[in-house]
Design an enzyme around this catalytic site. Sequence first.
Site, short mmCIF file in Angstrom:
data_model
loop_
_atom_site.label_atom_id
_atom_site.label_comp_id
_atom_site.label_asym_id
_atom_site.label_seq_id
_atom_site.Cartn_x
_atom_site.Cartn_y
_atom_site.Cartn_z
N ARG A 88 0.82 -1.21 0.00
CA ARG A 88 0.00 0.00 0.00
C ARG A 88 0.85 1.26 0.00
O ARG A 88 0.32 2.36 0.10
CB ARG A 88 -0.89 0.01 1.23
CG ARG A 88 -2.36 -0.23 0.93
CD ARG A 88 -3.02 -0.55 2.25
NE ARG A 88 -4.39 -0.28 2.37
CZ ARG A 88 -5.33 -1.22 2.49
NH1 ARG A 88 -5.04 -2.48 2.35
NH2 ARG A 88 -6.56 -0.88 2.73
N ARG A 127 -22.24 -0.58 0.91
CA ARG A 127 -21.81 -1.99 1.02
C ARG A 127 -22.35 -2.65 2.27
O ARG A 127 -22.36 -2.07 3.34
CB ARG A 127 -20.27 -1.99 1.05
CG ARG A 127 -19.62 -3.33 1.11
CD ARG A 127 -18.20 -3.27 0.64
NE ARG A 127 -17.33 -2.49 1.52
CZ ARG A 127 -16.05 -2.23 1.23
NH1 ARG A 127 -15.53 -2.65 0.10
NH2 ARG A 127 -15.31 -1.56 2.07
N ARG A 174 -8.74 6.88 3.84
CA ARG A 174 -8.29 5.67 3.13
C ARG A 174 -8.07 5.98 1.66
O ARG A 174 -7.11 5.52 1.05
CB ARG A 174 -9.32 4.54 3.30
CG ARG A 174 -9.11 3.75 4.58
CD ARG A 174 -10.40 3.19 5.13
NE ARG A 174 -10.93 2.09 4.34
CZ ARG A 174 -12.11 1.51 4.59
NH1 ARG A 174 -12.86 1.93 5.58
NH2 ARG A 174 -12.54 0.53 3.85
P1 AMP Z 1 -8.85 -3.27 4.12
O1 AMP Z 1 -9.76 -4.37 4.58
O2 AMP Z 1 -7.90 -3.71 3.05
O3 AMP Z 1 -9.55 -2.00 3.81
O4 AMP Z 1 -7.91 -2.95 5.38
C1 AMP Z 1 -8.45 -2.45 6.58
C2 AMP Z 1 -7.39 -1.67 7.32
O5 AMP Z 1 -6.29 -2.51 7.65
C3 AMP Z 1 -6.76 -0.51 6.55
O6 AMP Z 1 -7.55 0.66 6.60
C4 AMP Z 1 -5.45 -0.34 7.29
O7 AMP Z 1 -5.61 0.32 8.53
C5 AMP Z 1 -5.06 -1.79 7.59
N1 AMP Z 1 -4.23 -2.34 6.49
C6 AMP Z 1 -4.59 -3.27 5.58
N2 AMP Z 1 -3.59 -3.52 4.73
C7 AMP Z 1 -2.56 -2.72 5.09
C8 AMP Z 1 -1.24 -2.49 4.60
N3 AMP Z 1 -0.78 -3.13 3.52
N4 AMP Z 1 -0.46 -1.60 5.27
C9 AMP Z 1 -0.91 -0.96 6.34
N5 AMP Z 1 -2.14 -1.10 6.84
C10 AMP Z 1 -2.97 -1.97 6.24
#
Ligand code: AMP
Length: 226
Positions: A88, A127, A174
Amino acid sequence: MNILIFGPNGSGKGTQGAIVKDKYGIPHVESGVIFRENIAKDTELGKKAKEYIDKGELVPDSITIPMILNRLKEDDCKNGWLLDGFPRNPAQAKALDEALKKEGISVDIVIEIVLDREIAKKRIMGRRLCVNDNNHPNNIYIDAIKPNGDKCRVCGGELKVRPDDQDEAAIDKRHSIYYDAKQGTMAAINYFKELSAKNNGIPKIIELDGRPGVKEVSEKLLSQLG
Ligand code: AMP
């Protein structure tokens, strides 16, 4: 087959990822899911990650990078993986690329679902998550995947909202991370695009327009995967 999938929150990335996973029979490694599992089990990692996730910020690289690199070393990843939600930022992209090089493997395919920021935001807020399967598509704002009343349109299961899906400030944060081409996810995508340009098209880059419905996008995706 080692595959990365990118797309802003709300682009249908999870759904397309599940299709890719089934096509190749590879595990779908989702950083967000791993964090949420750790939070549910109240592990040390979960406790540390929660404070960042609740604010819509990235969990620090010192926690995230080893967590993912270790996960990719597990037995079920021997024949490949689909990595979703990681990298990310450029530091994560570089760490992944270098760790794979050390193992003598590389990323084969990079999938990018391209979607306008405003459309992505509306999709997130509509969603709904099925308690039986996160990948059952339900969205109150998209006619093609409207829930069946207040139940999952696929299996009739209970539907929940992810609290961070309703928090507009967190969504904006995000997305700011995702669309940031200097320090965010777009920079990680560009890292692999540049690698591909220097390396005779390896990894193969597949860019998909995320605006059409799930089915149309997946058909385009499958045709490009060959
Ligand atoms: P997601 O389900 O992919 O939206 O991830 C939920 C949350 O997990 C994100 O908003 C971040 O806080 C954390 N997160 C997920 N993937 C990463 C990553 N590669 N690096 C840092 N934080 C992450």
